[in-house]
Motif scaffolding. Structure first.
Motif, short mmCIF file in Angstrom:
data_model
loop_
_atom_site.label_atom_id
_atom_site.label_comp_id
_atom_site.label_asym_id
_atom_site.label_seq_id
_atom_site.Cartn_x
_atom_site.Cartn_y
_atom_site.Cartn_z
N GLU A 131 7.72 0.74 -2.59
CA GLU A 131 7.06 2.05 -2.49
C GLU A 131 5.81 2.10 -3.38
O GLU A 131 4.75 2.55 -2.95
N VAL A 132 5.94 1.59 -4.58
CA VAL A 132 4.80 1.59 -5.51
C VAL A 132 3.69 0.68 -4.97
O VAL A 132 2.51 1.03 -5.01
N ARG A 133 4.05 -0.49 -4.44
CA ARG A 133 3.06 -1.42 -3.90
C ARG A 133 2.32 -0.81 -2.71
O ARG A 133 1.09 -0.91 -2.60
N ILE A 134 3.06 -0.17 -1.82
CA ILE A 134 2.45 0.45 -0.64
C ILE A 134 1.50 1.57 -1.08
O ILE A 134 0.37 1.69 -0.58
N GLU A 135 1.96 2.38 -2.03
CA GLU A 135 1.11 3.47 -2.53
C GLU A 135 -0.15 2.92 -3.19
O GLU A 135 -1.25 3.43 -3.00
N HIS A 136 0.00 1.84 -3.93
CA HIS A 136 -1.14 1.19 -4.59
C HIS A 136 -2.15 0.70 -3.55
O HIS A 136 -3.36 0.89 -3.71
N GLU A 137 -1.65 0.09 -2.49
CA GLU A 137 -2.54 -0.41 -1.43
C GLU A 137 -3.26 0.75 -0.73
O GLU A 137 -4.44 0.64 -0.40
N ARG A 138 -2.55 1.86 -0.52
CA ARG A 138 -3.17 3.03 0.12
C ARG A 138 -4.30 3.57 -0.75
O ARG A 138 -5.38 3.92 -0.24
N VAL A 139 -4.07 3.64 -2.05
CA VAL A 139 -5.08 4.15 -2.96
C VAL A 139 -6.28 3.20 -3.00
O VAL A 139 -7.43 3.63 -2.96
N GLU A 140 -6.02 1.88 -3.08
CA GLU A 140 -7.12 0.91 -3.08
C GLU A 140 -7.96 1.03 -1.81
O GLU A 140 -9.19 0.99 -1.87
N LYS A 141 -7.29 1.17 -0.68
CA LYS A 141 -8.01 1.30 0.60
C LYS A 141 -8.84 2.58 0.61
O LYS A 141 -10.01 2.57 1.02
N ALA A 142 -8.26 3.67 0.13
CA ALA A 142 -8.99 4.94 0.08
C ALA A 142 -10.17 4.84 -0.89
O ALA A 142 -11.26 5.34 -0.61
N MET A 143 -9.97 4.18 -2.03
CA MET A 143 -11.05 4.01 -3.02
C MET A 143 -12.19 3.20 -2.42
O MET A 143 -13.36 3.46 -2.71
N SER A 144 -11.87 2.22 -1.58
CA SER A 144 -12.92 1.39 -0.99
C SER A 144 -13.80 2.18 -0.03
O SER A 144 -14.91 1.76 0.28
N LEU A 189 -10.97 11.19 -1.31
CA LEU A 189 -9.69 10.50 -1.51
C LEU A 189 -8.54 11.31 -0.90
O LEU A 189 -7.66 10.76 -0.25
N ARG A 190 -8.57 12.61 -1.15
CA ARG A 190 -7.51 13.48 -0.61
C ARG A 190 -7.49 13.38 0.90
O ARG A 190 -6.42 13.24 1.52
N ASP A 191 -8.66 13.41 1.52
CA ASP A 191 -8.73 13.30 2.98
C ASP A 191 -8.25 11.94 3.46
O ASP A 191 -7.52 11.84 4.45
N GLU A 192 -8.66 10.87 2.76
CA GLU A 192 -8.26 9.52 3.16
C GLU A 192 -6.75 9.32 3.03
O GLU A 192 -6.13 8.63 3.84
N LEU A 193 -6.18 9.92 1.97
CA LEU A 193 -4.73 9.74 1.73
C LEU A 193 -3.90 10.74 2.50
O LEU A 193 -2.67 10.65 2.51
N GLY A 194 -4.56 11.71 3.15
CA GLY A 194 -3.83 12.70 3.93
C GLY A 194 -3.05 13.67 3.08
O GLY A 194 -2.01 14.18 3.49
N VAL A 195 -3.55 13.94 1.87
CA VAL A 195 -2.87 14.86 0.95
C VAL A 195 -3.33 16.27 1.29
O VAL A 195 -4.50 16.54 1.44
N THR A 196 -2.35 17.17 1.40
CA THR A 196 -2.68 18.57 1.64
C THR A 196 -2.62 19.32 0.33
O THR A 196 -1.77 19.03 -0.51
#
Length: 197
Positions: A131-144, A189-196
């Motif tokens: 879960e941590v690895r997947i979340e880390h990858e999502r954040v890296e992708k959004a940061m890019s 980032l919020r939009d990329e990660l789909g955070v409401t």
């Protein structure tokens, strides 16, 4: 007799304490005695304001110390044409007290979420790692997907722990520009990660 009264009046008027604005200007130049005098003049008001916001006396004293450290470090930024020294200091005090409340609430919310999660299911190290690895990858992708300028500001502020002022100094840009880049970067980032919100 009149001359004696006039002399006493002149003596009293020459011993008036310097204004907070004058003291702040001297503090900006590194004058420790002016800082002590400013502290003596306004510390009770600062502590009173902070205590009204935080209630807890120990936390109020801690935040008051932080405020006076900030005054010592940032006195040169005070601009008298924008308002009085007391207003500048009390605004800083109110902001710091509110920041402490928000920080405490965020910590309690985080602890509650973790506590509920830990109680709900037995802890699974493998699942947690994945879960941590997947979340880390999502954040890296959004940061890019951020612009380079937004990425710099977000990385320095949120991953390296620099204050907004330190980021501005590090990047040699105005504080307002840093805040704009952070706001825009976090929205993206919020939009990329789909955070409401």
């Amino acid at each position: 007799m009149l001359d004696l009264m006039t002399a006493e009046f002149n003596l009293d008027s020459s011993s008036t304490a310097p204004s907070k604005e004058e003291l702040l200007a001297r503090v900006a130049g590194g004058d420790e005695s002016a800082f002590g005098e400013l502290y003596d003049q306004i510390a009770p008001r600062v502590l009173g304001l902070v205590k009204r916001v935080l209630i807890d006396h120990a936390q109020s004293e801690e935040v008051t110390q932080e405020i006076f450290l900030e005054i010592w470090q940032t006195a040169a930024r005070y601009e008298s044409q924008r308002g009085g020294a007391s207003t500048w200091i009390m605004t800083m005090a109110h902001r710091r007290a509110i920041d402490r409340i928000r920080s405490s609430q965020a910590g309690r919310d985080r602890d509650t979420k973790v506590g509920i999660r830990d109680l709900a299911v037995p802890y699974d190290h493998v699942a947690e790692t994945v879960e941590v690895r997947i979340e880390h990858e999502r954040v890296e992708k959004a940061m890019s997907r951020l612009t380079e300028l937004q990425r710099q500001a977000v990385s320095l502020s949120y991953f390296s722990g620099y204050s907004h002022r330190e980021v501005a100094d590090f990047l040699h840009i105005p504080l307002g520009t840093v805040k704009t880049r952070l706001r825009d970067g976090l929205i993206r980032l919020r939009d990329e990660l789909g955070v409401t919100s």
